[in-house]
Design a protein around this motif. Structure first.
Motif, mmCIF file in Angstrom:
data_model
loop_
_atom_site.group_PDB
_atom_site.id
_atom_site.type_symbol
_atom_site.label_atom_id
_atom_site.label_comp_id
_atom_site.label_asym_id
_atom_site.label_seq_id
_atom_site.Cartn_x
_atom_site.Cartn_y
_atom_site.Cartn_z
ATOM 1 N N ILE A 13 0.852 -1.186 0.000
ATOM 2 C CA ILE A 13 0.000 0.000 0.000
ATOM 3 C C ILE A 13 0.880 1.226 0.000
ATOM 4 O O ILE A 13 1.740 1.384 0.849
ATOM 5 N N ILE A 14 0.659 2.091 -0.959
ATOM 6 C CA ILE A 14 1.409 3.331 -1.075
ATOM 7 C C ILE A 14 0.454 4.478 -0.795
ATOM 8 O O ILE A 14 -0.644 4.528 -1.346
ATOM 9 N N VAL A 15 0.880 5.397 0.046
ATOM 10 C CA VAL A 15 0.094 6.583 0.340
ATOM 11 C C VAL A 15 0.773 7.754 -0.339
ATOM 12 O O VAL A 15 1.918 8.053 -0.048
ATOM 13 N N SER A 16 0.087 8.390 -1.244
ATOM 14 C CA SER A 16 0.609 9.595 -1.871
ATOM 15 C C SER A 16 -0.098 10.760 -1.204
ATOM 16 O O SER A 16 -1.276 10.983 -1.427
ATOM 17 N N ASP A 49 5.869 15.987 -3.227
ATOM 18 C CA ASP A 49 6.660 17.203 -3.450
ATOM 19 C C ASP A 49 8.118 16.836 -3.736
ATOM 20 O O ASP A 49 8.786 17.480 -4.531
ATOM 21 N N GLU A 50 8.600 15.800 -3.068
ATOM 22 C CA GLU A 50 9.978 15.355 -3.255
ATOM 23 C C GLU A 50 10.124 14.375 -4.414
ATOM 24 O O GLU A 50 11.231 14.095 -4.864
ATOM 25 N N ASN A 51 9.024 13.820 -4.883
ATOM 26 C CA ASN A 51 9.006 12.843 -5.980
ATOM 27 C C ASN A 51 7.964 13.257 -7.012
ATOM 28 O O ASN A 51 6.946 12.583 -7.194
ATOM 29 N N PRO A 52 8.190 14.373 -7.723
ATOM 30 C CA PRO A 52 7.154 14.923 -8.605
ATOM 31 C C PRO A 52 6.787 14.044 -9.798
ATOM 32 O O PRO A 52 5.725 14.232 -10.391
ATOM 33 N N GLY A 53 7.583 13.067 -10.142
ATOM 34 C CA GLY A 53 7.249 12.181 -11.254
ATOM 35 C C GLY A 53 6.238 11.105 -10.894
ATOM 36 O O GLY A 53 5.583 10.538 -11.777
ATOM 37 N N ILE A 54 6.097 10.809 -9.620
ATOM 38 C CA ILE A 54 5.188 9.741 -9.174
ATOM 39 C C ILE A 54 3.731 10.027 -9.535
ATOM 40 O O ILE A 54 3.050 9.138 -10.059
ATOM 41 N N PRO A 55 3.204 11.234 -9.263
ATOM 42 C CA PRO A 55 1.798 11.474 -9.630
ATOM 43 C C PRO A 55 1.513 11.255 -11.116
ATOM 44 O O PRO A 55 0.491 10.671 -11.470
ATOM 45 N N THR A 56 2.410 11.684 -11.959
ATOM 46 C CA THR A 56 2.228 11.491 -13.400
ATOM 47 C C THR A 56 2.290 10.013 -13.755
ATOM 48 O O THR A 56 1.434 9.499 -14.491
ATOM 49 N N LYS A 57 3.272 9.324 -13.219
ATOM 50 C CA LYS A 57 3.454 7.904 -13.534
ATOM 51 C C LYS A 57 2.227 7.074 -13.167
ATOM 52 O O LYS A 57 1.834 6.171 -13.901
ATOM 53 N N TYR A 58 1.594 7.402 -12.012
ATOM 54 C CA TYR A 58 0.477 6.593 -11.528
ATOM 55 C C TYR A 58 -0.878 7.282 -11.659
ATOM 56 O O TYR A 58 -1.877 6.782 -11.152
ATOM 57 N N GLY A 59 -0.932 8.431 -12.328
ATOM 58 C CA GLY A 59 -2.209 9.094 -12.560
ATOM 59 C C GLY A 59 -2.840 9.681 -11.315
ATOM 60 O O GLY A 59 -4.066 9.759 -11.226
ATOM 61 N N VAL A 60 -2.030 10.092 -10.360
ATOM 62 C CA VAL A 60 -2.548 10.677 -9.123
ATOM 63 C C VAL A 60 -3.085 12.072 -9.429
ATOM 64 O O VAL A 60 -2.382 12.918 -9.953
ATOM 65 N N ARG A 61 -4.370 12.283 -9.091
ATOM 66 C CA ARG A 61 -5.003 13.570 -9.361
ATOM 67 C C ARG A 61 -5.431 14.286 -8.090
ATOM 68 O O ARG A 61 -5.827 15.444 -8.142
ATOM 69 N N GLY A 62 -5.394 13.614 -6.975
ATOM 70 C CA GLY A 62 -5.785 14.226 -5.709
ATOM 71 C C GLY A 62 -5.075 13.543 -4.564
ATOM 72 O O GLY A 62 -4.568 12.432 -4.708
ATOM 73 N N VAL A 63 -5.017 14.236 -3.438
ATOM 74 C CA VAL A 63 -4.409 13.659 -2.249
ATOM 75 C C VAL A 63 -5.408 13.711 -1.102
ATOM 76 O O VAL A 63 -6.213 14.634 -1.041
ATOM 77 N N PRO A 64 -5.397 12.705 -0.255
ATOM 78 C CA PRO A 64 -4.518 11.542 -0.330
ATOM 79 C C PRO A 64 -4.991 10.536 -1.379
ATOM 80 O O PRO A 64 -6.175 10.422 -1.644
ATOM 81 N N THR A 65 -4.038 9.859 -1.965
ATOM 82 C CA THR A 65 -4.318 8.747 -2.867
ATOM 83 C C THR A 65 -3.710 7.496 -2.255
ATOM 84 O O THR A 65 -2.552 7.494 -1.880
#
Length: 95
Positions: A13-16, A49-65
């Motif tokens: 489980i990953i929490v973004s 914020d420290e890993n800005p490529g992660i949201p794009t890679k996994y389609g994260v559009r909102g937090v928390p994901t």
């Protein structure tokens, strides 16, 4: 949660999450669930914020994901805050 239970490698489980009290409360709640579910899950937190490529890679559009990974692939995703009982139901139905 014991040593070695939190970390990105091999996580189920990953929490973004963003910043602030809500992000901390969500992570603490997930750590509690990891303790309750034992070896079934591992929880990791990714700072977007420290890993800005992660949201794009996994389609994260909102937090928390919340994302559940199985064999390195996303198996389930939830966006938004949920009570602990609903998150536990979601995890148990997804693993």
């Amino acid at each position: 949660m014991g040593p070695g239970r939190v970390g990105l490698a091999g996580a189920d489980i990953i929490v973004s999450g963003g910043r602030g009290l809500m992000a901390k409360e969500n992570f603490v709640m997930l750590q509690e669930l990891a303790d309750e579910l034992g070896e079934k899950i591992t929880v990791a937190k990714v700072n977007i914020d420290e890993n800005p490529g992660i949201p794009t890679k996994y389609g994260v559009r909102g937090v928390p994901t919340l994302m559940i990974f199985s064999q390195g692939q996303v198996a389930a995703t939830k966006v938004g805050a949920l009570p602990k009982s609903k998150i536990k139901e979601w995890i148990e139905s997804s693993i």
